[in-house]
Motif scaffolding. Sequence first.
Motif, mmCIF file in Angstrom:
data_model
loop_
_atom_site.group_PDB
_atom_site.id
_atom_site.type_symbol
_atom_site.label_atom_id
_atom_site.label_comp_id
_atom_site.label_asym_id
_atom_site.label_seq_id
_atom_site.Cartn_x
_atom_site.Cartn_y
_atom_site.Cartn_z
ATOM 1 N N PHE A 28 -7.588 3.398 3.427
ATOM 2 C CA PHE A 28 -6.564 4.437 3.514
ATOM 3 C C PHE A 28 -6.081 4.882 2.133
ATOM 4 C CE2 PHE A 28 -6.426 2.481 7.648
ATOM 5 C CZ PHE A 28 -6.086 3.496 8.525
ATOM 6 N N THR A 29 -6.602 4.277 1.095
ATOM 7 C CA THR A 29 -6.113 4.532 -0.255
ATOM 8 C C THR A 29 -7.155 5.288 -1.063
ATOM 9 O OG1 THR A 29 -4.814 2.485 -0.200
ATOM 10 C CG2 THR A 29 -5.224 3.471 -2.360
ATOM 11 N N SER B 145 0.828 -1.205 0.000
ATOM 12 C CA SER B 145 0.000 0.000 0.000
ATOM 13 C C SER B 145 0.862 1.253 0.000
ATOM 14 C CB SER B 145 -0.931 -0.002 1.217
ATOM 15 O OG SER B 145 -1.798 -1.112 1.205
ATOM 16 N N LEU C 76 -6.868 -1.690 4.843
ATOM 17 C CA LEU C 76 -5.937 -0.717 4.278
ATOM 18 C C LEU C 76 -6.485 -0.065 3.020
ATOM 19 C CD1 LEU C 76 -2.541 -2.499 4.882
ATOM 20 C CD2 LEU C 76 -3.270 -0.316 5.824
ATOM 21 N N VAL D 273 -6.695 9.441 5.621
ATOM 22 C CA VAL D 273 -7.164 8.884 6.887
ATOM 23 C C VAL D 273 -8.670 8.677 6.783
ATOM 24 C CG1 VAL D 273 -7.402 9.240 9.372
ATOM 25 C CG2 VAL D 273 -5.331 10.017 8.188
ATOM 26 N N PRO D 274 -9.140 7.450 6.939
ATOM 27 C CA PRO D 274 -10.576 7.193 6.774
ATOM 28 C C PRO D 274 -11.384 7.785 7.919
ATOM 29 C CG PRO D 274 -9.471 5.231 7.577
ATOM 30 C CD PRO D 274 -8.389 6.229 7.268
ATOM 31 N N PHE E 147 -2.447 8.542 0.190
ATOM 32 C CA PHE E 147 -2.837 8.115 1.531
ATOM 33 C C PHE E 147 -3.876 9.071 2.093
ATOM 34 C CE2 PHE E 147 -2.336 8.638 6.125
ATOM 35 C CZ PHE E 147 -2.508 7.336 6.567
ATOM 36 N N ILE F 13 -7.367 6.382 12.524
ATOM 37 C CA ILE F 13 -6.457 5.240 12.469
ATOM 38 C C ILE F 13 -6.746 4.231 13.580
ATOM 39 C CG2 ILE F 13 -4.030 4.547 12.679
ATOM 40 C CD1 ILE F 13 -3.268 7.170 11.326
ATOM 41 N N SER G 86 -9.609 1.987 12.789
ATOM 42 C CA SER G 86 -9.233 1.042 11.744
ATOM 43 C C SER G 86 -8.384 -0.088 12.316
ATOM 44 C CB SER G 86 -8.470 1.755 10.629
ATOM 45 O OG SER G 86 -9.298 2.692 9.970
ATOM 46 N N TRP H 88 0.857 4.449 -2.582
ATOM 47 C CA TRP H 88 0.643 5.808 -2.072
ATOM 48 C C TRP H 88 1.709 6.765 -2.584
ATOM 49 C CZ3 TRP H 88 0.067 3.678 3.569
ATOM 50 C CH2 TRP H 88 -1.200 3.085 3.707
#
Length: 288
Positions: free
Chosen positions: A232-233, A97, A229, A110-111, A108, A115, A118, A101
Amino acid sequence: MFTKLTDTNKAAIFSVLVLLMALVAAVLIRFLDLTPNLGMWILWSCTPTVAALIMLLVLTRDGYSREGWKVLGLHRLGLSVWWIAFGLTLLITVAASAVVWATPLASFVVPEGGILDSLINLLIQVAILMFTFSLAEEIGMRGYLLPKLLPLGRTGALALSGLVFATWHMPLILLTPFFPIGNELISVPLFYATVVAATFVYGYLRLYTGSVWPASLAHAVHNAAWGVLGAFTLTSYPVIVNKYLVGDFGLLILVGAVIGAVWLNRRLMKGDPGEPRPSVASGHTPAV
């Protein structure tokens, strides 16, 4: 019923049985129009365990003794390599990942939830998968099949068990809409290569400890990590990034699995190309 079979014969019968069961399960899922709910995934993921039980209790009757059950590797935990099973598998997905990124293809983010949420979600998923779906697959593939293939040599056993495991996925991939893979000409060879490479990772953990639990843990981490992950993308090229590069079987996951397998071979198996401990097949591997 068949009490005089060699281990390789048992492996061949198991392979045919589990692949036929996978085909039947996929056909049922498609023609009964099952949705991807808990029941559907139980139907699918339990086929390797059911095939192993049929071998032990019906066809070879090895399961009517305590020693017969030990071949599955459930009787020891292999705790000394759990940190490797967790850390190495997670590192492969994180590193893959991070590479995307760093490219113009993705970035990248942050959802929502942050963090910490997650991470908690990842740990919960790993714990659930390790004792359910991942374990159901590992009992058959690395628990029963891999030891039965050891007369062919360690590398051959690992490669063949990986090919069976990859082929076991094909009915679900090709006959149902629940495992989209993009362009089949790209994805199917990539899927096979990644699954075989991952099988060396899971298999070395299995052979070194005589336990199926580290393999189940590593398998669970992989299945949970690529989904978590993915949040996060951020990408405008979801198929390229999430299918062909990272995700479940992307090119970068393949490269990471190959590197991880080489490292595990050197660390656990001491780079010895010879046979694994003969006692693995009978369940008597010394505790580690």
